[in-house]
Design a protein around this motif. Structure first.
Motif, PDB file in Angstrom:
ATOM      1  N   VAL A  47      43.618  37.660  39.909  1.00 36.62           N
ATOM      2  CA  VAL A  47      43.253  37.277  39.547  1.00 36.62           C
ATOM      3  C   VAL A  47      43.206  37.550  37.724  1.00 36.62           C
ATOM      4  O   VAL A  47      42.543  36.714  37.030  1.00 36.62           O
ATOM      5  CB  VAL A  47      41.784  38.235  40.065  1.00 36.62           C
ATOM      6  CG1 VAL A  47      40.479  36.906  39.342  1.00 36.62           C
ATOM      7  CG2 VAL A  47      41.377  37.757  40.945  1.00 36.62           C
ATOM      8  N   THR A  48      43.076  38.588  37.243  1.00 38.84           N
ATOM      9  CA  THR A  48      43.669  39.074  36.322  1.00 38.84           C
ATOM     10  C   THR A  48      44.669  40.075  36.016  1.00 38.84           C
ATOM     11  O   THR A  48      45.540  40.052  36.913  1.00 38.84           O
ATOM     12  CB  THR A  48      42.632  40.263  35.393  1.00 38.84           C
ATOM     13  OG1 THR A  48      42.986  41.273  36.334  1.00 38.84           O
ATOM     14  CG2 THR A  48      40.775  39.529  35.832  1.00 38.84           C
ATOM     15  N   GLU A  49      45.895  40.423  35.479  1.00 42.28           N
ATOM     16  CA  GLU A  49      46.153  41.209  34.855  1.00 42.28           C
ATOM     17  C   GLU A  49      46.215  42.341  35.883  1.00 42.28           C
ATOM     18  O   GLU A  49      47.464  42.838  35.819  1.00 42.28           O
ATOM     19  CB  GLU A  49      46.715  41.432  33.828  1.00 42.28           C
ATOM     20  CG  GLU A  49      48.103  41.661  33.583  1.00 42.28           C
ATOM     21  CD  GLU A  49      49.022  42.100  31.382  1.00 42.28           C
ATOM     22  OE1 GLU A  49      49.202  43.000  31.469  1.00 42.28           O
ATOM     23  OE2 GLU A  49      48.976  40.934  31.035  1.00 42.28           O
ATOM     24  N   THR A  50      45.992  43.041  35.514  1.00 44.33           N
ATOM     25  CA  THR A  50      45.789  44.655  36.605  1.00 44.33           C
ATOM     26  C   THR A  50      44.830  44.246  38.124  1.00 44.33           C
ATOM     27  O   THR A  50      44.286  45.397  38.560  1.00 44.33           O
ATOM     28  CB  THR A  50      45.007  44.938  35.582  1.00 44.33           C
ATOM     29  OG1 THR A  50      43.154  44.874  35.142  1.00 44.33           O
ATOM     30  CG2 THR A  50      45.645  45.659  34.782  1.00 44.33           C
ATOM     31  N   ILE A  51      44.224  42.785  38.646  1.00 44.16           N
ATOM     32  CA  ILE A  51      43.956  42.939  39.773  1.00 44.16           C
ATOM     33  C   ILE A  51      43.712  41.775  40.293  1.00 44.16           C
ATOM     34  O   ILE A  51      44.411  40.606  40.074  1.00 44.16           O
ATOM     35  CB  ILE A  51      41.827  42.493  39.600  1.00 44.16           C
ATOM     36  CG1 ILE A  51      41.388  43.562  38.501  1.00 44.16           C
ATOM     37  CG2 ILE A  51      40.760  42.767  40.904  1.00 44.16           C
ATOM     38  CD1 ILE A  51      39.976  42.875  37.844  1.00 44.16           C
ATOM     39  N   ALA A  52      44.298  41.659  41.553  1.00 49.18           N
ATOM     40  CA  ALA A  52      44.557  41.172  42.584  1.00 49.18           C
ATOM     41  C   ALA A  52      43.861  41.564  43.693  1.00 49.18           C
ATOM     42  O   ALA A  52      43.858  42.054  44.618  1.00 49.18           O
ATOM     43  CB  ALA A  52      46.625  41.541  42.941  1.00 49.18           C
ATOM     44  N   LEU A  53      43.851  39.996  44.583  1.00 47.90           N
ATOM     45  CA  LEU A  53      43.625  39.827  45.979  1.00 47.90           C
ATOM     46  C   LEU A  53      44.277  39.638  46.992  1.00 47.90           C
ATOM     47  O   LEU A  53      45.697  38.895  46.425  1.00 47.90           O
ATOM     48  CB  LEU A  53      42.282  38.548  45.763  1.00 47.90           C
ATOM     49  CG  LEU A  53      41.120  38.672  44.448  1.00 47.90           C
ATOM     50  CD1 LEU A  53      40.713  37.129  44.983  1.00 47.90           C
ATOM     51  CD2 LEU A  53      40.611  39.584  45.289  1.00 47.90           C
ATOM     52  N   GLN A  54      44.375  39.502  47.881  1.00 47.76           N
ATOM     53  CA  GLN A  54      45.100  40.114  49.066  1.00 47.76           C
ATOM     54  C   GLN A  54      45.275  39.593  50.582  1.00 47.76           C
ATOM     55  O   GLN A  54      44.591  39.835  51.268  1.00 47.76           O
ATOM     56  CB  GLN A  54      46.311  41.543  49.634  1.00 47.76           C
ATOM     57  CG  GLN A  54      46.700  42.293  47.302  1.00 47.76           C
ATOM     58  CD  GLN A  54      47.235  43.446  48.502  1.00 47.76           C
ATOM     59  OE1 GLN A  54      46.650  44.249  49.530  1.00 47.76           O
ATOM     60  NE2 GLN A  54      48.156  43.904  47.331  1.00 47.76           N
ATOM     61  N   ALA A  55      45.754  38.817  50.947  1.00 46.45           N
ATOM     62  CA  ALA A  55      45.995  38.327  52.320  1.00 46.45           C
ATOM     63  C   ALA A  55      47.066  38.578  53.129  1.00 46.45           C
ATOM     64  O   ALA A  55      48.600  39.184  52.421  1.00 46.45           O
ATOM     65  CB  ALA A  55      46.091  36.678  52.110  1.00 46.45           C
ATOM     66  N   THR A  56      47.022  40.414  53.476  1.00 45.21           N
ATOM     67  CA  THR A  56      48.155  40.700  54.510  1.00 45.21           C
ATOM     68  C   THR A  56      48.018  40.951  56.283  1.00 45.21           C
ATOM     69  O   THR A  56      46.963  40.607  56.759  1.00 45.21           O
ATOM     70  CB  THR A  56      47.721  42.722  54.440  1.00 45.21           C
ATOM     71  OG1 THR A  56      46.411  42.935  54.788  1.00 45.21           O
ATOM     72  CG2 THR A  56      47.497  42.518  52.808  1.00 45.21           C
TER      73      THR A  56
END
Length: 160
Positions: free
Chosen positions: A129-138
């Motif tokens: 979403v940003t350089e430091t925040i990620a949404l994950q599907a696992t």
């Protein structure tokens, strides 16, 4: 529980003192699938890892997680929580600035009584979403003696 907290504190201190790479912390919410979905409602997990740059697109490093599967209660029979402490190697391949594919492989230590642990695996897809925040599907699974405790989850990771 004190040993678990001490282990996480030690792992976090060691990882954060490393010189080159990135420290990540994340949390996931999952729905049990397969062998465990009849006895457990949902799962939560937390992860810390430190990823070293192998190239501009590829990172590897150690990862430590905690997974808790919350038990159901049916017909006045309660299924207790199942807990694991996965210790793994993590790999991430950045397909673009927004997407990364990854996997964690290792061994999940069984924390509660009667839980022997087993082989741990966790493929994932991340959207930054940003350089430091990620949404994950696992998808994460722990396999032992032909049975698998697994879940499909969504989560968030912060790069520190």
């Amino acid at each position: 529980m004190k040993k678990l907290l001490l282990f996480f504190a030690l792992a976090t201190a060691l990882i954060s003192n490393a010189q080159n790479g990135e420290f990540n912390i994340g949390a996931n919410f999952g729905l049990p699938v397969g062998d465990i979905d009849v006895s457990h409602n949902f799962a939560i997990s937390g992860e810390v890892n430190y990823l070293f740059d192998v190239s501009d697109e590829f990172q590897v490093g150690p990862s430590v997680s905690f997974i808790n599967y919350f038990g159901k209660e049916e017909n006045n029979i309660g299924f207790g929580s199942i807990q694991f402490l996965p210790i793994a190697g993590a790999a991430r391949f950045h397909v673009s600035d927004e997407f990364a594919l990854g996997a964690d492989l290792g061994y999940a230590v069984g924390i509660n009584r009667g839980n022997d642990g087993g082989f741990y695996y966790r493929p994932m897809l991340a959207y930054y979403v940003t350089e430091t925040i990620a949404l994950q599907a696992t998808y994460s699974g722990v396999t032992s003696d032909g049975a698998t405790a697994s879940n499909v989850g969504l989560g968030i990771t912060f790069k520190l």
